[in-house]
Design a protein around this motif. Structure first.
Motif, PDB file in Angstrom:
ATOM      1  N   ALA A  94      51.938  41.244  41.162  1.00 17.97           N
ATOM      2  CA  ALA A  94      51.615  40.039  41.919  1.00 17.97           C
ATOM      3  C   ALA A  94      51.240  40.377  43.361  1.00 17.97           C
ATOM      4  CB  ALA A  94      52.802  39.077  41.891  1.00 17.97           C
ATOM      5  N   CYS A  95      51.936  41.356  43.932  1.00 12.53           N
ATOM      6  CA  CYS A  95      51.602  41.773  45.300  1.00 12.53           C
ATOM      7  C   CYS A  95      50.200  42.395  45.360  1.00 12.53           C
ATOM      8  CB  CYS A  95      52.642  42.771  45.810  1.00 12.53           C
ATOM      9  SG  CYS A  95      54.298  42.076  46.001  1.00 12.53           S
ATOM     10  N   PHE A  96      49.851  43.204  44.371  1.00 12.34           N
ATOM     11  CA  PHE A  96      48.505  43.798  44.332  1.00 12.34           C
ATOM     12  C   PHE A  96      47.442  42.713  44.170  1.00 12.34           C
ATOM     13  CE2 PHE A  96      50.715  47.793  42.798  1.00 12.34           C
ATOM     14  CZ  PHE A  96      50.497  48.477  43.982  1.00 12.34           C
ATOM     15  N   PHE A  97      47.711  41.745  43.311  1.00 15.53           N
ATOM     16  CA  PHE A  97      46.756  40.650  43.138  1.00 15.53           C
ATOM     17  C   PHE A  97      46.548  39.894  44.444  1.00 15.53           C
ATOM     18  CE2 PHE A  97      46.557  36.005  42.527  1.00 15.53           C
ATOM     19  CZ  PHE A  97      45.268  35.893  42.029  1.00 15.53           C
ATOM     20  N   PHE A  98      47.628  39.616  45.140  1.00 14.97           N
ATOM     21  CA  PHE A  98      47.504  38.878  46.395  1.00 14.97           C
ATOM     22  C   PHE A  98      46.768  39.705  47.447  1.00 14.97           C
ATOM     23  CE2 PHE A  98      49.028  37.094  50.416  1.00 14.97           C
ATOM     24  CZ  PHE A  98      48.811  35.745  50.193  1.00 14.97           C
ATOM     25  N   ALA A  99      47.038  41.023  47.479  1.00 11.13           N
ATOM     26  CA  ALA A  99      46.346  41.880  48.454  1.00 11.13           C
ATOM     27  C   ALA A  99      44.854  41.949  48.170  1.00 11.13           C
ATOM     28  CB  ALA A  99      46.963  43.278  48.418  1.00 11.13           C
ATOM     29  N   ILE A 100      44.469  42.049  46.881  1.00 11.75           N
ATOM     30  CA  ILE A 100      43.043  42.075  46.547  1.00 11.75           C
ATOM     31  C   ILE A 100      42.393  40.728  46.862  1.00 11.75           C
ATOM     32  CG2 ILE A 100      41.427  42.247  44.610  1.00 11.75           C
ATOM     33  CD1 ILE A 100      43.245  44.316  43.373  1.00 11.75           C
ATOM     34  N   SER A 101      43.117  39.646  46.594  1.00 11.88           N
ATOM     35  CA  SER A 101      42.586  38.327  46.946  1.00 11.88           C
ATOM     36  C   SER A 101      42.372  38.196  48.441  1.00 11.88           C
ATOM     37  CB  SER A 101      43.550  37.234  46.448  1.00 11.88           C
ATOM     38  OG  SER A 101      43.675  37.259  45.055  1.00 11.88           O
ATOM     39  N   PHE A 102      43.305  38.764  49.214  1.00 11.46           N
ATOM     40  CA  PHE A 102      43.159  38.711  50.671  1.00 11.46           C
ATOM     41  C   PHE A 102      41.947  39.521  51.137  1.00 11.46           C
ATOM     42  CE2 PHE A 102      44.062  40.594  54.847  1.00 11.46           C
ATOM     43  CZ  PHE A 102      44.215  39.454  55.612  1.00 11.46           C
TER      44      PHE A 102
END
Length: 298
Positions: A94-102
């Motif tokens: 989930a953290c990786f997904f949020f970082a890529i979204s950012f």
């Protein structure tokens, strides 16, 4: 075993994990008091200030290994450990997904994070997306950017491998948890088939079944010889004394015996379970009678 605090501290300071442990417990969370927890296009995510917590991984594995060897409920602990691993993997993903979204930009397409700037909403949405992707049980939006495609492909591959392994391990542990019950049931079924084949009466069959039920309810269906055979003689003697010595002292003919003799007798004892109404000491009385006859001849 060394218990001197001074020697323990000196040895710990020389350990290479000392520096790693110091770094992992630094109060970097205080940075949130100045930077806040908001994360949007104009404010970078301050999650980097908690990356030092990842250095605790080795200590976490060490804790799990030691606890698994010491707990009295190893199967339950293993299932709990696997659930914890699942939550960690979903959280990291989930953290990786949020970082890529950012990095791509929030709400720039249908795949990236869609929602408010509230930290709670951001985490819940990312955790939900990560759970659906890794477990492959739900559908998410189609990625647009190449980086998003690569990330989703890796997610699918990792999710299939990891969760297949986890499901297999959980299945094996559940099987092990019921192995004793299955073995007991198979033995009982074999005894029932034998009694039916030999046309044994209902009364004797009921006594046999109750005997088996008593063994199972009192956890006495274990093979003590097999379990104790793995231990050295000294530990076997100590365990036997702890289990049987007090019982042996209650027997009148052994109350005046030396402790060395009692220890030797304890090592010779074997567990026997009798049904109500069975004779326990008939053999001892017969032996006493034979000894009296022998003495009378002299």
């Amino acid at each position: 075993m060394v218990k001197d605090p001074v020697l323990l501290r000196k040895n710990y300071i020389k350990n290479p994990f000392f520096i790693i442990d110091i770094i992992s417990v630094l109060p970097t969370d205080l940075a949130y008091l100045f930077l806040g927890t908001q994360c949007h296009e104009t404010v970078p995510c301050p999650v980097i200030f908690r990356l030092n917590r990842v250095l605790r991984l080795d200590r976490m594995f060490e804790f799990f290994n030691k606890t698994e060897t010491r707990t009295n409920f190893p199967n339950a602990f293993r299932i709990t450990k696997i659930i914890y691993y699942i939550l960690i993997l979903v959280h990291w993903n989930a953290c990786f997904f949020f970082a890529i979204s950012f990095s791509i930009g929030f709400e720039t397409d249908g795949w990236v994070y869609q929602g408010s700037e509230n930290l709670h909403d951001q985490y819940i949405f990312s955790f939900w997306w990560s759970t659906l992707t890794l477990t492959t049980i739900g559908e998410t939006a189609q990625p647009i950017q190449d980086s998003a495609h690569v990330f989703v492909i890796l997610d699918f591959l990792v999710g299939v491998i990891i969760f297949a392994t986890i499901v297999g391990n959980i299945g094996s542990m559940i099987t092990n948890m019921s192995a004793a019950r299955d073995e007991y049931q198979s033995r009982l079924d074999a005894i029932k088939q034998y009694l039916v084949f030999r046309k044994v009466g209902d009364e004797l069959e009921t006594r046999v079944i109750k005997w088996f039920e008593y063994l199972w309810n009192n956890k006495q269906s274990l093979d003590e010889d097999q379990v104790m055979g793995m231990l050295p003689d000294k530990l076997k003697a100590e365990i036997a004394m702890h289990v049987h010595l007090e019982t042996l002292k209650k027997v009148k003919i052994f109350q005046e015996c030396e402790k060395g003799l009692l220890v030797d007798l304890v090592l010779k004892l074997k567990l026997e379970v009798f049904s109500p109404g069975d004779y326990v000491c008939r053999c001892l009385l017969r032996l006493e009678t034979e000894l009296c006859l022998v003495n009378s001849q002299f």
